[in-house]
Design a protein around this motif. Structure first.
Motif, mmCIF file in Angstrom:
data_model
loop_
_atom_site.group_PDB
_atom_site.id
_atom_site.type_symbol
_atom_site.label_atom_id
_atom_site.label_comp_id
_atom_site.label_asym_id
_atom_site.label_seq_id
_atom_site.Cartn_x
_atom_site.Cartn_y
_atom_site.Cartn_z
ATOM 1 N N ARG A 69 50.427 80.736 137.188
ATOM 2 C CA ARG A 69 49.943 82.049 137.615
ATOM 3 C C ARG A 69 50.739 83.180 136.981
ATOM 4 O O ARG A 69 50.540 84.343 137.299
ATOM 5 C CB ARG A 69 49.987 82.128 139.137
ATOM 6 C CG ARG A 69 49.038 81.099 139.767
ATOM 7 C CD ARG A 69 49.022 81.141 141.249
ATOM 8 N NE ARG A 69 48.622 82.474 141.671
ATOM 9 C CZ ARG A 69 48.886 82.971 142.864
ATOM 10 N NH1 ARG A 69 49.538 82.249 143.746
ATOM 11 N NH2 ARG A 69 48.497 84.185 143.171
ATOM 12 N N LYS A 70 51.631 82.829 136.058
ATOM 13 C CA LYS A 70 52.415 83.849 135.364
ATOM 14 C C LYS A 70 51.527 84.479 134.291
ATOM 15 O O LYS A 70 50.941 83.787 133.469
ATOM 16 C CB LYS A 70 53.643 83.216 134.728
ATOM 17 C CG LYS A 70 54.597 84.222 134.125
ATOM 18 C CD LYS A 70 55.863 83.501 133.658
ATOM 19 C CE LYS A 70 56.887 84.461 133.139
ATOM 20 N NZ LYS A 70 56.526 85.099 131.878
ATOM 21 N N ALA A 71 51.409 85.797 134.338
ATOM 22 C CA ALA A 71 50.506 86.497 133.417
ATOM 23 C C ALA A 71 51.308 87.192 132.332
ATOM 24 O O ALA A 71 51.900 88.243 132.553
ATOM 25 C CB ALA A 71 49.661 87.503 134.189
ATOM 26 N N ASP A 72 51.337 86.595 131.153
ATOM 27 C CA ASP A 72 52.033 87.188 130.010
ATOM 28 C C ASP A 72 51.020 87.900 129.117
ATOM 29 O O ASP A 72 49.846 87.521 129.056
ATOM 30 C CB ASP A 72 52.757 86.108 129.200
ATOM 31 C CG ASP A 72 53.914 85.485 129.963
ATOM 32 O OD1 ASP A 72 54.591 86.212 130.712
ATOM 33 O OD2 ASP A 72 54.127 84.263 129.811
ATOM 34 N N GLU A 73 51.482 88.891 128.392
ATOM 35 C CA GLU A 73 50.619 89.620 127.474
ATOM 36 C C GLU A 73 49.962 88.645 126.501
ATOM 37 O O GLU A 73 50.615 87.789 125.912
ATOM 38 C CB GLU A 73 51.435 90.663 126.699
ATOM 39 C CG GLU A 73 50.577 91.590 125.883
ATOM 40 C CD GLU A 73 51.378 92.708 125.227
ATOM 41 O OE1 GLU A 73 51.039 93.060 124.089
ATOM 42 O OE2 GLU A 73 52.335 93.200 125.853
ATOM 43 N N GLY A 74 48.647 88.774 126.356
ATOM 44 C CA GLY A 74 47.881 87.906 125.465
ATOM 45 C C GLY A 74 47.241 86.720 126.160
ATOM 46 O O GLY A 74 46.308 86.117 125.624
ATOM 47 N N ASP A 75 47.724 86.358 127.357
ATOM 48 C CA ASP A 75 47.137 85.237 128.094
ATOM 49 C C ASP A 75 45.744 85.597 128.597
ATOM 50 O O ASP A 75 45.470 86.743 128.949
ATOM 51 C CB ASP A 75 47.976 84.876 129.328
ATOM 52 C CG ASP A 75 49.288 84.180 128.975
ATOM 53 O OD1 ASP A 75 49.444 83.751 127.824
ATOM 54 O OD2 ASP A 75 50.143 84.066 129.877
ATOM 55 N N VAL A 76 44.884 84.594 128.661
ATOM 56 C CA VAL A 76 43.602 84.758 129.325
ATOM 57 C C VAL A 76 43.790 84.208 130.734
ATOM 58 O O VAL A 76 44.159 83.048 130.910
ATOM 59 C CB VAL A 76 42.470 84.010 128.588
ATOM 60 C CG1 VAL A 76 41.167 84.100 129.368
ATOM 61 C CG2 VAL A 76 42.288 84.574 127.182
ATOM 62 N N ILE A 77 43.571 85.072 131.727
ATOM 63 C CA ILE A 77 43.798 84.680 133.116
ATOM 64 C C ILE A 77 42.523 84.833 133.934
ATOM 65 O O ILE A 77 41.618 85.586 133.574
ATOM 66 C CB ILE A 77 44.926 85.520 133.772
ATOM 67 C CG1 ILE A 77 44.546 87.002 133.801
ATOM 68 C CG2 ILE A 77 46.259 85.283 133.073
ATOM 69 C CD1 ILE A 77 45.464 87.867 134.668
ATOM 70 N N ALA A 78 42.464 84.107 135.025
ATOM 71 C CA ALA A 78 41.396 84.283 136.013
ATOM 72 C C ALA A 78 42.033 84.984 137.205
ATOM 73 O O ALA A 78 43.156 84.675 137.603
ATOM 74 C CB ALA A 78 40.820 82.939 136.424
ATOM 75 N N PHE A 79 41.300 85.951 137.757
ATOM 76 C CA PHE A 79 41.817 86.688 138.906
ATOM 77 C C PHE A 79 40.679 87.050 139.831
ATOM 78 O O PHE A 79 39.501 86.990 139.451
ATOM 79 C CB PHE A 79 42.586 87.935 138.466
ATOM 80 C CG PHE A 79 41.830 88.857 137.551
ATOM 81 C CD1 PHE A 79 41.056 89.897 138.050
ATOM 82 C CD2 PHE A 79 41.887 88.688 136.171
ATOM 83 C CE1 PHE A 79 40.363 90.753 137.201
ATOM 84 C CE2 PHE A 79 41.197 89.540 135.313
ATOM 85 C CZ PHE A 79 40.431 90.569 135.830
ATOM 86 N N THR A 80 41.020 87.397 141.061
ATOM 87 C CA THR A 80 39.998 87.761 142.040
ATOM 88 C C THR A 80 39.955 89.267 142.228
ATOM 89 O O THR A 80 40.980 89.951 142.142
ATOM 90 C CB THR A 80 40.274 87.094 143.397
ATOM 91 O OG1 THR A 80 41.570 87.455 143.855
ATOM 92 C CG2 THR A 80 40.166 85.581 143.301
ATOM 93 N N VAL A 122 46.117 86.914 140.787
ATOM 94 C CA VAL A 122 45.996 85.962 139.676
ATOM 95 C C VAL A 122 45.761 84.561 140.236
ATOM 96 O O VAL A 122 46.536 84.065 141.043
ATOM 97 C CB VAL A 122 47.255 85.988 138.774
ATOM 98 C CG1 VAL A 122 47.142 84.929 137.675
ATOM 99 C CG2 VAL A 122 47.448 87.369 138.176
ATOM 100 N N VAL A 123 44.677 83.937 139.800
ATOM 101 C CA VAL A 123 44.329 82.583 140.224
ATOM 102 C C VAL A 123 45.009 81.566 139.307
ATOM 103 O O VAL A 123 45.475 80.528 139.745
ATOM 104 C CB VAL A 123 42.800 82.383 140.202
ATOM 105 C CG1 VAL A 123 42.419 80.945 140.496
ATOM 106 C CG2 VAL A 123 42.141 83.336 141.183
ATOM 107 N N GLY A 124 45.078 81.869 138.009
ATOM 108 C CA GLY A 124 45.697 80.961 137.056
ATOM 109 C C GLY A 124 45.383 81.374 135.630
ATOM 110 O O GLY A 124 44.746 82.400 135.383
ATOM 111 N N THR A 125 45.854 80.553 134.707
ATOM 112 C CA THR A 125 45.693 80.809 133.280
ATOM 113 C C THR A 125 44.628 79.882 132.708
ATOM 114 O O THR A 125 44.583 78.699 133.032
ATOM 115 C CB THR A 125 47.041 80.562 132.557
ATOM 116 O OG1 THR A 125 48.029 81.375 133.158
ATOM 117 C CG2 THR A 125 46.948 80.897 131.092
ATOM 118 N N CYS A 126 43.788 80.420 131.835
ATOM 119 C CA CYS A 126 42.751 79.620 131.180
ATOM 120 C C CYS A 126 43.408 78.731 130.122
ATOM 121 O O CYS A 126 44.069 79.226 129.215
ATOM 122 C CB CYS A 126 41.706 80.540 130.546
ATOM 123 S SG CYS A 126 40.350 79.649 129.768
#
Length: 167
Positions: A69-80, A122-126
């Motif tokens: 669930r760590k959101a770094d620049e450039g990551d594709v993340i899923a969120f609510t 943040v739900v997680g990283t794709c």
């Protein structure tokens, strides 16, 4: 080299058995793609909009690692996000972070999303996606699919039993 039994088997029987086996293998592979990642807390989600095209096309299934669930620049993340209809899931790329705030943008969008995110959204990283699979899953009724797989198994058992009876 062919055995006497193979020569006696009707060609239509061979074709039907081969086709049902191929369909069964495809169903098992599709099921494996959806079930096995869940053991690692990687959840599949159907992508409904084109905001991440061409990276993740509409109709893809995005697999989200719920442990990351760590959101770094450039990551594709899923969120609510909250909407009038409750919670909706969005998959976008992290453009920047400032303190605890996470800024995101769909690859196909011209500007960042209106509101920054909080880490708890943040739900997680794709981790990967499978194009087109979402269209298939969206149109298939799960009970119908289970019945179809069961039918294929029964047909395979019938033809393998018929073959043993002839031997």
């Amino acid at each position: 080299m062919s055995t006497e039994t193979e020569r006696k088997e009707h060609p239509v029987t061979r074709i039907i058995r081969g086709a049902t086996t191929a369909i069964l293998i495809l169903c098992l592979l599709a099921g494996g793609i959806l079930v096995l990642p869940r053991a690692l807390q990687i959840e599949p989600y159907i992508v409904l909009s084109g905001s991440m095209e061409p990276t993740i096309p509409t109709g893809s299934v995005a697999f989200i690692d719920r442990k990351d669930r760590k959101a770094d620049e450039g990551d594709v993340i899923a969120f609510t996000l909250s909407s009038g209809e409750g919670q909706i899931m969005v998959t976008h790329r992290v453009t920047r972070t400032e303190g605890d705030l996470i800024y995101t943008k769909g690859d196909a969008n011209d500007s960042e999303d209106v509101s920054p995110l909080r880490p708890e959204q943040v739900v997680g990283t794709c981790v990967f996606h499978v194009p087109v699979l979402g269209y298939v899953l969206g149109t298939v009724d799960k009970r119908m699919l289970a019945a179809f797989v069961l039918l294929i198994l029964v047909i395979n058992l019938f033809f393998s039993r018929e073959r043993r009876t002839r031997e």
